[in-house]
Design an enzyme around this catalytic site. Structure first.
Site, PDB file in Angstrom:
ATOM      1  N   LYS A  91       3.485  -6.968   4.216  1.00 39.84           N
ATOM      2  CA  LYS A  91       3.270  -5.567   3.888  1.00 39.84           C
ATOM      3  C   LYS A  91       2.893  -4.831   5.172  1.00 39.84           C
ATOM      4  O   LYS A  91       2.361  -5.426   6.122  1.00 39.84           O
ATOM      5  CB  LYS A  91       2.179  -5.383   2.842  1.00 39.84           C
ATOM      6  N   SER A 118      -8.513  12.139   2.849  1.00 41.42           N
ATOM      7  CA  SER A 118      -9.221  13.286   2.272  1.00 41.42           C
ATOM      8  C   SER A 118      -8.512  13.789   1.041  1.00 41.42           C
ATOM      9  O   SER A 118      -7.497  13.266   0.638  1.00 41.42           O
ATOM     10  CB  SER A 118      -9.346  14.396   3.308  1.00 41.42           C
ATOM     11  N   ASN A 172      -0.114  11.172   7.411  1.00 43.16           N
ATOM     12  CA  ASN A 172      -1.334  10.675   8.032  1.00 43.16           C
ATOM     13  C   ASN A 172      -2.393  11.734   8.261  1.00 43.16           C
ATOM     14  O   ASN A 172      -3.500  11.417   8.677  1.00 43.16           O
ATOM     15  CB  ASN A 172      -0.992   9.954   9.329  1.00 43.16           C
ATOM     16  N   THR A 201      -2.974  -1.870   7.962  1.00 37.88           N
ATOM     17  CA  THR A 201      -2.858  -3.315   7.974  1.00 37.88           C
ATOM     18  C   THR A 201      -1.442  -3.823   7.851  1.00 37.88           C
ATOM     19  O   THR A 201      -0.653  -3.334   7.061  1.00 37.88           O
ATOM     20  CB  THR A 201      -3.630  -3.944   6.798  1.00 37.88           C
ATOM     21  N   THR A 251       0.879  -1.178   0.000  1.00 33.73           N
ATOM     22  CA  THR A 251       0.000   0.000   0.000  1.00 33.73           C
ATOM     23  C   THR A 251       0.911   1.222   0.000  1.00 33.73           C
ATOM     24  O   THR A 251       1.356   1.644  -1.067  1.00 33.73           O
ATOM     25  CB  THR A 251      -0.943  -0.015   1.222  1.00 33.73           C
ATOM     26  N   GLU A 269       6.305   4.503   7.665  1.00 35.00           N
ATOM     27  CA  GLU A 269       6.076   5.797   7.031  1.00 35.00           C
ATOM     28  C   GLU A 269       6.615   6.954   7.845  1.00 35.00           C
ATOM     29  O   GLU A 269       6.342   7.072   9.030  1.00 35.00           O
ATOM     30  CB  GLU A 269       4.576   6.029   6.846  1.00 35.00           C
TER      31      GLU A 269
END
Lengths: 383, 383
Positions: free
Chosen positions: B168, B383, B378, B179, B146, B259
């Site tokens: 992942k 959005s 994040n 996830t 992702t 991330e």
């Protein structure tokens, strides 16, 4: 008016030279009586700063004549020398005021693991005593600031008696400076047992439910001193409500001044089976970094609310959960609810309601969003 | 080589059109036997995604013929329709492969609260089956990404048998996409009880101790499939160690790709009274936002480590705690230790040792620093 709004108190706030930037860094609050009853609640962190260990001890008598507070150094994790320094500070205040050291509480705030410059602090005590005034509350509130952008005070006046107070910090752990300090005063004529009961009841539903960043300080202290100078003994319930109102107001001021925050988030948990469930769920939501980032981005990401609820032990069924953000029920029965585009998140206050559909208890936790400014301020602090 | 390193497995990774950006988004792993034993561990979040509910159920038989995994949508908090979609996906895989739907596990990852585009997913299953290959492991690992910047695979080969896998995510909750998915395969000839025991033992000390951001997913799944194609039944201890090694390697890859992170932080708790104490303390340190910010700023702020330890229920005495950062004992006996300026924090890996001086147990938790990039990624996600 702060801690001097109630009759029977004087205060001072001065520059002792503890802070290198020359800002005020030493505050003194004195109870001039006739009564000198007091109560306190302290951090539940098991690593406690020297002033917390000292003040917990002296509070056992239920009596305080003075509180000395320094910013510019937390005096935490400073070993036996740190405790000696706290003791010496109380002794100095006691000597100059002509009271016993066991009637002097000490509060410190600043960096952990650094000894205080006693060569500046002790002379500062004499200066502070010389400047004690019935109008000194404002200066005292300013002198306990660390990274606070504004000083925080609150006053409730009832029929002939008053509860006032000052606070510093931003959440359970003031980002960067590791302390929330609060001193409340009242001229109501009450003994220390009543003060203790009212203070514990108030902090449980106010400061304990302010959770800016989930980090618990080594120095958190909330003190309540009563002078009896009003010669009024209020009904306990009315007094407790006044203490709660002042604590609530100061708690809100802490949240609004949290470092780096751009949103104040009210997390209201409703229809919980127990109050403990409601608090556990509220705290889990309030501490979820991903949700806090999403709110910062004005993103009504209710999936992150459900993820946070799912990590708790509270009573609920996943397919009965409902979540509203700013009045829009974006999650109904554990799934997609009203259109998330209806949620208006332009304003600083964000209101999240989590409906557990498992009972009738409720609790509200206040927190802030997680921002790049928070990271910047706290990555550049002690170095 | 990933999930096809072990004999008896084929895999594929394709573009089904679930992701709007046209990246691969559907992976299929098939066990061609002769044995089809399997075990799985799932998120302990009580809000579970539909594919988790499904896969937990089918795993009760201890038998799996295939795993279908989609990125581009978590299918969590999607109600009865979401569960129907998971069921339909398994049925489709079963139909095309000629097996029972109860032998097909389903994994999904992506945004919570959004239904999957079944009109794209179901045709994608047929495409994936058409591309199944003994060399398809790499493509499968790529298709489950992702926000991962790299795909994660690991292989351990022993005397005639192999354990391989793909993963992942980035931590307990992949920032933004919610996830961690892991599929492990082996050609060792073992029954599902042995697989289950080895998998639970391995995940307990690997994935369960990776805590990038303290947030627990609704979709976390780790599956282990055995084909028996090597015709070798290894000693249990040797097999369990191989599974642990692959899980450990994949867990490290998750941390290194978290991330927004700029530091990988190894929190090693030593001399704890119990292993549970060591884990509790390690997790408390790993989840402390202020410490994570300080590490980001290359600030060896040990006071924040002590603050975090102090919030736990572990056995320790505050004045016996010691903390080392990158080999320098900056805190000794609860106070100032060696010169903090000696700590070199220029490198990506940071090693914190917390010595509780209360026993002989140990545990290591891996986490990341907290950065402005984490906030940015994040706060701008859905959005």
């Amino acid at each position: 008016m702060s801690v001097t709004a109630a009759k029977g108190f004087t205060a001072a706030g001065i520059v002792a030279g503890i802070k290198e930037n020359g800002n005020p860094d030493l505050a003194l609050v004195v109870n001039t009586g006739p009564r000198r009853a007091a109560a306190g609640v302290f951090t539940s962190n098991r690593v406690k700063a020297a002033p917390v260990l000292w003040s917990e001890q002296v509070l056992k008598s239920g009596r305080l004549s003075a509180v000395i507070l320094n910013s510019g150094g937390a005096n935490a994790c400073t070993g036996p020398k740190g405790f000696q320094d706290t003791h010496a500070t109380a002794e100095k205040v006691a000597d100059v005021l002509g009271v016993g050291a066991g009637e002097v509480a000490v509060c410190s705030t600043g960096l952990i693991g650094v000894l205080l410059p006693m060569d500046k602090l002790l002379p500062g005590v004499e200066t502070a005593v010389g400047q004690l005034s019935e109008h000194g509350g404002e200066k005292a509130a300013i002198a306990i600031k660390t990274t606070d952008t504004v000083h925080k005070t609150s006053v409730v006046t009832k029929d002939g008696w008053t509860v006032g107070g000052m606070a510093k910090g931003a959440g359970m752990l003031a980002p960067g400076l590791a302390t929330m300090l609060v001193v409340l005063t009242t001229d109501a004529d009450l003994d220390s047992d009543a003060l203790d009961k009212a203070l514990r009841a108030a902090t449980k539903v106010t400061f304990d439910r302010v959770d800016s960043d989930g980090c618990m300080s080594t120095n958190d202290t909330v003190l309540l001193l009563a002078s009896g100078a009003s010669e009024v003994t209020p009904e306990y319930a009315e007094f407790a409500e006044a203490v709660r109102a002042v604590c609530d107001d100061l708690g809100q001021q802490l949240i609004r001044d949290a470092e780096g925050a751009s949103k104040d988030i009210k997390v209201e948990v409703i229809n919980a089976a127990t109050e403990d469930d409601a608090v556990e769920v509220g705290r889990s939501i309030a501490r979820n970094n991903l949700l806090k980032c999403a709110i910062h981005g004005e993103d009504p990401n209710w999936g992150r609310v459900l993820s946070a609820i799912g990590t708790t032990s509270a009573a609920f069924e996943p397919d009965r959960l409902n979540v509203a953000i700013n009045g829009v029920w974006v999650c109904k029965n554990g799934g997609v609810g009203e259109d998330r585009d209806k949620v208006d998140m332009r304003y600083r206050e964000v209101h999240i309601v989590a409906d557990l559909a498992a009972g009738s208890e409720t609790a509200t936790i206040w927190t802030n969003d997680l921002t790049a400014d928070y990271v910047h301020e706290n990555s550049a602090y002690s170095s």
